[in-house]
Design a protein around this motif. Structure first.
Motif, mmCIF file in Angstrom:
data_model
loop_
_atom_site.group_PDB
_atom_site.id
_atom_site.type_symbol
_atom_site.label_atom_id
_atom_site.label_comp_id
_atom_site.label_asym_id
_atom_site.label_seq_id
_atom_site.Cartn_x
_atom_site.Cartn_y
_atom_site.Cartn_z
ATOM 1 N N ILE A 12 0.830 -1.204 0.000
ATOM 2 C CA ILE A 12 0.000 0.000 0.000
ATOM 3 C C ILE A 12 0.863 1.252 0.000
ATOM 4 N N ILE A 13 1.919 1.245 0.785
ATOM 5 C CA ILE A 13 2.818 2.405 0.837
ATOM 6 C C ILE A 13 3.525 2.601 -0.493
ATOM 7 N N LEU A 14 4.003 1.499 -1.088
ATOM 8 C CA LEU A 14 4.692 1.620 -2.368
ATOM 9 C C LEU A 14 3.766 2.114 -3.470
ATOM 10 N N ILE A 15 2.541 1.640 -3.487
ATOM 11 C CA ILE A 15 1.600 2.093 -4.510
ATOM 12 C C ILE A 15 1.169 3.527 -4.233
ATOM 13 N N GLY A 16 0.878 3.828 -2.977
ATOM 14 C CA GLY A 16 0.377 5.157 -2.627
ATOM 15 C C GLY A 16 1.395 6.269 -2.722
ATOM 16 N N PHE A 17 2.646 5.973 -2.418
ATOM 17 C CA PHE A 17 3.675 7.011 -2.468
ATOM 18 C C PHE A 17 4.638 6.830 -3.631
ATOM 19 N N GLY A 18 4.936 5.605 -3.975
ATOM 20 C CA GLY A 18 5.936 5.339 -5.011
ATOM 21 C C GLY A 18 5.494 5.734 -6.403
ATOM 22 N N VAL A 19 4.292 5.345 -6.784
ATOM 23 C CA VAL A 19 3.824 5.640 -8.141
ATOM 24 C C VAL A 19 3.686 7.147 -8.371
ATOM 25 N N PRO A 20 3.044 7.909 -7.464
ATOM 26 C CA PRO A 20 3.002 9.359 -7.695
ATOM 27 C C PRO A 20 4.390 10.006 -7.737
ATOM 28 N N THR A 21 5.297 9.509 -6.907
ATOM 29 C CA THR A 21 6.658 10.054 -6.915
ATOM 30 C C THR A 21 7.336 9.805 -8.254
ATOM 31 N N VAL A 22 7.202 8.616 -8.779
ATOM 32 C CA VAL A 22 7.793 8.282 -10.077
ATOM 33 C C VAL A 22 7.142 9.106 -11.177
ATOM 34 N N CYS A 23 5.842 9.312 -11.101
ATOM 35 C CA CYS A 23 5.151 10.134 -12.107
ATOM 36 C C CYS A 23 5.662 11.569 -12.092
ATOM 37 N N ILE A 24 5.812 12.127 -10.905
ATOM 38 C CA ILE A 24 6.330 13.495 -10.803
ATOM 39 C C ILE A 24 7.769 13.556 -11.313
ATOM 40 N N TYR A 25 8.565 12.567 -10.966
ATOM 41 C CA TYR A 25 9.965 12.530 -11.404
ATOM 42 C C TYR A 25 10.057 12.515 -12.933
ATOM 43 N N PHE A 26 9.287 11.649 -13.564
ATOM 44 C CA PHE A 26 9.335 11.562 -15.018
ATOM 45 C C PHE A 26 8.735 12.801 -15.678
ATOM 46 N N SER A 27 7.779 13.441 -15.030
ATOM 47 C CA SER A 27 7.218 14.673 -15.578
ATOM 48 C C SER A 27 8.238 15.804 -15.554
ATOM 49 N N VAL A 28 8.999 15.887 -14.470
ATOM 50 C CA VAL A 28 9.951 16.978 -14.320
ATOM 51 C C VAL A 28 11.202 16.760 -15.167
ATOM 52 N N PHE A 29 11.784 15.562 -15.113
ATOM 53 C CA PHE A 29 13.075 15.353 -15.743
ATOM 54 C C PHE A 29 13.009 14.807 -17.167
ATOM 55 N N TYR A 30 11.944 14.160 -17.545
ATOM 56 C CA TYR A 30 11.882 13.543 -18.871
ATOM 57 C C TYR A 30 10.728 14.054 -19.721
ATOM 58 N N GLY A 31 10.012 15.052 -19.262
ATOM 59 C CA GLY A 31 8.962 15.665 -20.053
ATOM 60 C C GLY A 31 7.728 14.795 -20.238
ATOM 61 N N PHE A 32 7.468 13.925 -19.296
ATOM 62 C CA PHE A 32 6.262 13.089 -19.363
ATOM 63 C C PHE A 32 5.042 13.994 -19.223
ATOM 64 N N ASN A 33 3.991 13.683 -19.942
ATOM 65 C CA ASN A 33 2.786 14.498 -19.942
ATOM 66 C C ASN A 33 2.257 14.662 -18.520
ATOM 67 N N VAL A 34 2.038 15.915 -18.118
ATOM 68 C CA VAL A 34 1.623 16.215 -16.757
ATOM 69 C C VAL A 34 0.212 15.688 -16.482
ATOM 70 N N ILE A 35 -0.661 15.780 -17.454
ATOM 71 C CA ILE A 35 -2.039 15.327 -17.261
ATOM 72 C C ILE A 35 -2.076 13.808 -17.078
ATOM 73 N N VAL A 36 -1.338 13.094 -17.910
ATOM 74 C CA VAL A 36 -1.289 11.634 -17.797
ATOM 75 C C VAL A 36 -0.650 11.241 -16.462
ATOM 76 N N ALA A 37 0.411 11.937 -16.081
ATOM 77 C CA ALA A 37 1.056 11.645 -14.794
ATOM 78 C C ALA A 37 0.097 11.883 -13.634
ATOM 79 N N GLY A 38 -0.676 12.961 -13.718
ATOM 80 C CA GLY A 38 -1.658 13.242 -12.673
ATOM 81 C C GLY A 38 -2.736 12.175 -12.595
ATOM 82 N N LEU A 39 -3.195 11.712 -13.751
ATOM 83 C CA LEU A 39 -4.208 10.645 -13.762
ATOM 84 C C LEU A 39 -3.660 9.339 -13.192
#
Length: 109
Positions: A12-39
């Protein structure tokens, strides 16, 4: 029981904190779509919440074996014996299937 609770909490901790963290990381450093990352992050938080609720519900329903009545213990022992017999039968079936496989291989050659 403690190990299962620990693993459930870890997932639960890995899914709840890990996935959003990875999404934010890829959005900031690799230009991943912010809307898709938010979803994806929102979906992971929802899934983690559902898993937490299910984990709490299942964990609270577990009954220690010391509080079981005598009739419940007998039923449990019968169920365990039935499961052991089923596993022994499955082992016998596996042996027969291996013998059939060997016969088919020798007939093919």
């Amino acid at each position: 029981m403690v190990r299962t609770s620990f693993l459930t909490a870890l997932c639960i901790i890995l899914i709840g904190f890990g996935v959003p963290t990875v999404c934010i990381y890829f959005s900031v450093f690799y230009g991943f779509n912010v809307i898709v990352a938010g979803l994806i992050a929102l979906l992971s938080l929802i899934v983690a919440g559902i898993l937490a609720i299910i984990g709490i519900a299942i964990g609270s329903e577990e009954v220690p074996s010391e509080t079981l009545k005598l009739s419940e213990r007998e039923k449990l022992n019968l169920l365990r014996a039935h499961q052991r017999a089923t596993l022994e039968e499955l082992d016998d079936i596996i042996e027969v299937l291996r013998e059939i496989k060997d016969v088919l291989k020798s007939a093919q050659e």
